[in-house]
Design a protein around this motif. Structure first.
Motif, PDB file in Angstrom:
ATOM      1  N   LYS A   1      82.212  12.140 -15.157  1.00 35.70           N
ATOM      2  CA  LYS A   1      81.269  12.427 -16.330  1.00 35.70           C
ATOM      3  C   LYS A   1      80.501  13.643 -16.029  1.00 35.70           C
ATOM      4  N   PRO A   2      81.456  14.783 -16.293  1.00 41.25           N
ATOM      5  CA  PRO A   2      80.771  16.136 -16.209  1.00 41.25           C
ATOM      6  C   PRO A   2      79.503  16.275 -16.847  1.00 41.25           C
ATOM      7  N   ARG A   3      78.706  17.019 -16.195  1.00 42.57           N
ATOM      8  CA  ARG A   3      77.187  17.484 -16.673  1.00 42.57           C
ATOM      9  C   ARG A   3      77.364  19.081 -16.896  1.00 42.57           C
ATOM     10  N   ALA A   4      78.240  19.768 -16.429  1.00 50.44           N
ATOM     11  CA  ALA A   4      78.303  21.179 -16.295  1.00 50.44           C
ATOM     12  C   ALA A   4      79.818  21.682 -16.079  1.00 50.44           C
ATOM     13  N   ALA A   5      80.047  22.814 -16.426  1.00 45.99           N
ATOM     14  CA  ALA A   5      81.573  23.324 -15.986  1.00 45.99           C
ATOM     15  C   ALA A   5      81.519  24.924 -15.642  1.00 45.99           C
ATOM     16  N   VAL A   6      82.594  24.966 -14.946  1.00 51.12           N
ATOM     17  CA  VAL A   6      82.696  26.675 -14.654  1.00 51.12           C
ATOM     18  C   VAL A   6      84.514  26.733 -14.966  1.00 51.12           C
ATOM     19  N   LEU A   7      84.475  27.787 -15.737  1.00 56.72           N
ATOM     20  CA  LEU A   7      85.832  27.934 -16.149  1.00 56.72           C
ATOM     21  C   LEU A   7      86.299  29.529 -15.589  1.00 56.72           C
ATOM     22  N   LEU A   8      87.205  29.456 -14.656  1.00 51.24           N
ATOM     23  CA  LEU A   8      87.677  30.968 -14.079  1.00 51.24           C
ATOM     24  C   LEU A   8      88.943  31.350 -14.966  1.00 51.24           C
ATOM     25  N   LEU A   9      88.632  32.850 -15.033  1.00 47.82           N
ATOM     26  CA  LEU A   9      89.551  33.772 -15.737  1.00 47.82           C
ATOM     27  C   LEU A   9      90.030  34.869 -14.926  1.00 47.82           C
ATOM     28  N   HIS A  10      91.250  34.768 -14.579  1.00 45.77           N
ATOM     29  CA  HIS A  10      91.861  35.890 -13.534  1.00 45.77           C
ATOM     30  C   HIS A  10      92.226  37.260 -14.401  1.00 45.77           C
TER      31      HIS A  10
ATOM     32  N   LEU B   1      87.663  22.332 -23.838  1.00 48.47           N
ATOM     33  CA  LEU B   1      86.628  21.884 -22.943  1.00 48.47           C
ATOM     34  C   LEU B   1      85.596  21.067 -23.653  1.00 48.47           C
ATOM     35  N   GLU B   2      85.251  21.505 -24.788  1.00 45.44           N
ATOM     36  CA  GLU B   2      84.034  20.490 -25.476  1.00 45.44           C
ATOM     37  C   GLU B   2      84.771  19.145 -25.977  1.00 45.44           C
ATOM     38  N   GLN B   3      85.972  19.345 -26.482  1.00 42.35           N
ATOM     39  CA  GLN B   3      86.738  18.308 -26.838  1.00 42.35           C
ATOM     40  C   GLN B   3      86.627  17.138 -25.826  1.00 42.35           C
ATOM     41  N   LEU B   4      86.947  17.748 -24.516  1.00 39.39           N
ATOM     42  CA  LEU B   4      87.157  16.833 -23.409  1.00 39.39           C
ATOM     43  C   LEU B   4      85.796  16.366 -22.800  1.00 39.39           C
ATOM     44  N   THR B   5      84.857  17.252 -22.601  1.00 43.60           N
ATOM     45  CA  THR B   5      83.439  17.048 -22.069  1.00 43.60           C
ATOM     46  C   THR B   5      82.170  16.743 -22.989  1.00 43.60           C
ATOM     47  N   GLY B   6      82.380  17.200 -24.503  1.00 40.37           N
ATOM     48  CA  GLY B   6      81.100  17.330 -25.073  1.00 40.37           C
ATOM     49  C   GLY B   6      80.375  18.570 -24.911  1.00 40.37           C
ATOM     50  N   ASP B   7      79.227  18.564 -25.250  1.00 34.80           N
ATOM     51  CA  ASP B   7      78.327  20.068 -24.965  1.00 34.80           C
ATOM     52  C   ASP B   7      77.693  19.811 -23.462  1.00 34.80           C
ATOM     53  N   VAL B   8      78.603  20.747 -22.579  1.00 37.10           N
ATOM     54  CA  VAL B   8      78.026  20.677 -21.272  1.00 37.10           C
ATOM     55  C   VAL B   8      77.675  22.302 -21.068  1.00 37.10           C
ATOM     56  N   PRO B   9      76.630  22.671 -20.467  1.00 41.61           N
ATOM     57  CA  PRO B   9      76.504  23.963 -20.156  1.00 41.61           C
ATOM     58  C   PRO B   9      77.606  24.464 -19.259  1.00 41.61           C
ATOM     59  N   THR B  10      78.039  25.610 -19.514  1.00 45.32           N
ATOM     60  CA  THR B  10      79.102  26.229 -18.905  1.00 45.32           C
ATOM     61  C   THR B  10      79.048  27.794 -18.382  1.00 45.32           C
ATOM     62  N   VAL B  11      79.422  28.033 -17.209  1.00 43.83           N
ATOM     63  CA  VAL B  11      79.569  29.561 -17.083  1.00 43.83           C
ATOM     64  C   VAL B  11      81.012  30.041 -16.572  1.00 43.83           C
ATOM     65  N   LEU B  12      81.288  31.093 -17.342  1.00 37.89           N
ATOM     66  CA  LEU B  12      82.509  31.754 -16.874  1.00 37.89           C
ATOM     67  C   LEU B  12      82.584  32.936 -15.974  1.00 37.89           C
ATOM     68  N   VAL B  13      83.533  32.732 -15.086  1.00 37.07           N
ATOM     69  CA  VAL B  13      83.676  33.533 -14.023  1.00 37.07           C
ATOM     70  C   VAL B  13      85.045  34.265 -14.293  1.00 37.07           C
ATOM     71  N   GLY B  14      84.777  35.573 -14.504  1.00 42.39           N
ATOM     72  CA  GLY B  14      86.077  36.352 -14.646  1.00 42.39           C
ATOM     73  C   GLY B  14      86.391  37.786 -13.879  1.00 42.39           C
ATOM     74  N   HIS B  15      87.547  38.009 -13.441  1.00 40.41           N
ATOM     75  CA  HIS B  15      87.534  39.179 -13.060  1.00 40.41           C
ATOM     76  C   HIS B  15      88.809  40.155 -13.663  1.00 40.41           C
ATOM     77  N   SER B  16      88.037  41.612 -13.656  1.00 37.31           N
ATOM     78  CA  SER B  16      88.602  42.447 -14.169  1.00 37.31           C
ATOM     79  C   SER B  16      88.759  42.245 -15.804  1.00 37.31           C
TER      80      SER B  16
END
Length: 241
Positions: free
Chosen positions: A22-31, A97-112
């Motif tokens: 049951k996620p309470r937050a999420a991190v998404l990586l973008l290469h 992600l929202e469909q999967l987990t609902g409203d969870v605080p999310t941080v995006l980590v992207g390179h270039s």
């Protein structure tokens, strides 16, 4: 979750990531990617592999919370001008992600290029912050949607692919628009993030955990975003020796 015929999900949940019931937050990586290119990137393309090296450090820094780790899958390799393909993929991944987990605080980590896509997608209500690694920030990139978001841009001062000065300018404009913006210049750091890899990983992981409220922010970031909150700074920079 349903998709149109032939449509692939943009959100990928790596099998090696820590399972979260049951996620309470999420991190998404973008290469990263290319300025132009309509071929489909392979699952093990070099930019993707490069960013996956950060996963372990981020998982460890967020181990105190039920944090779901995911990746954004691009339909094509390039940004492609006004098409902005990776930005659309990032927004689609956030919807999934929202469909999967609902409203969870999310941080995006992207390179270039992935950082540019992350910054473009950060207006989504789920997004609390963006960590941009050697980001591609052309002049005139929009910043108004970053109000009340936290933005940390990390750039090597020896980068010959994207301009560290553009990160400084972007963070300054984002700060003026109401973001809590910070820039850290890593002395000797390069675009591939191979030089001083430990510093890249530690600073990224610590910033992600801090943005999610799971740890104190690294001093190099905290001094700037707290100063911004007090009206003293405006997307200033920190030179990390």
């Amino acid at each position: 979750m349903s998709f149109n015929d032939g449509e692939r999900p943009a959100l990928v949940l790596p099998r090696l990531s820590r399972p979260v019931e049951k996620p309470r937050a999420a991190v998404l990586l973008l290469h990263g990617g290319r300025e132009h290119g309509t071929d489909v990137p392979s699952p093990w393309n070099l930019p993707g592999v490069r960013l996956r090296l950060f996963e372990g450090a981020i998982r460890r820094s967020t181990s105190g919370g039920a944090v779901l780790m995911g990746r954004v899958r691009y339909r094509v390799r390039g940004w492609n001008g006004e098409r902005e393909d990776p930005a659309h993929d990032a927004r689609q991944a956030l919807r999934e992600l929202e469909q999967l987990t609902g409203d969870v605080p999310t941080v995006l980590v992207g390179h270039s290029m992935g950082a540019r896509a992350a910054l473009r997608a950060a207006g989504n209500p789920l997004v609390r912050g963006v960590v941009g690694l050697a980001p591609w920030c052309p002049a005139g990139e929009p910043v108004a949607h970053l109000r009340d978001r936290r933005v940390a841009l990390l750039h090597g001062d020896q980068d010959r692919t994207t301009d560290p000065g553009s990160s400084l300018d972007f963070a300054s404009r984002a700060g003026a628009a109401g973001a809590e913006a910070a820039t850290v210049l890593l002395r000797g750091g390069d675009h591939a993030m191979l030089r001083r890899a430990r510093a890249w990983h530690a600073l990224t992981a610590g910033t992600v955990a801090g943005f999610l409220g799971l740890a104190e922010l690294p001093a190099a970031i905290a001094d700037q975003v707290h100063g911004r909150r007090d009206g003293e700074r405006d997307g200033s920079s920190y030179d990390m020796p």
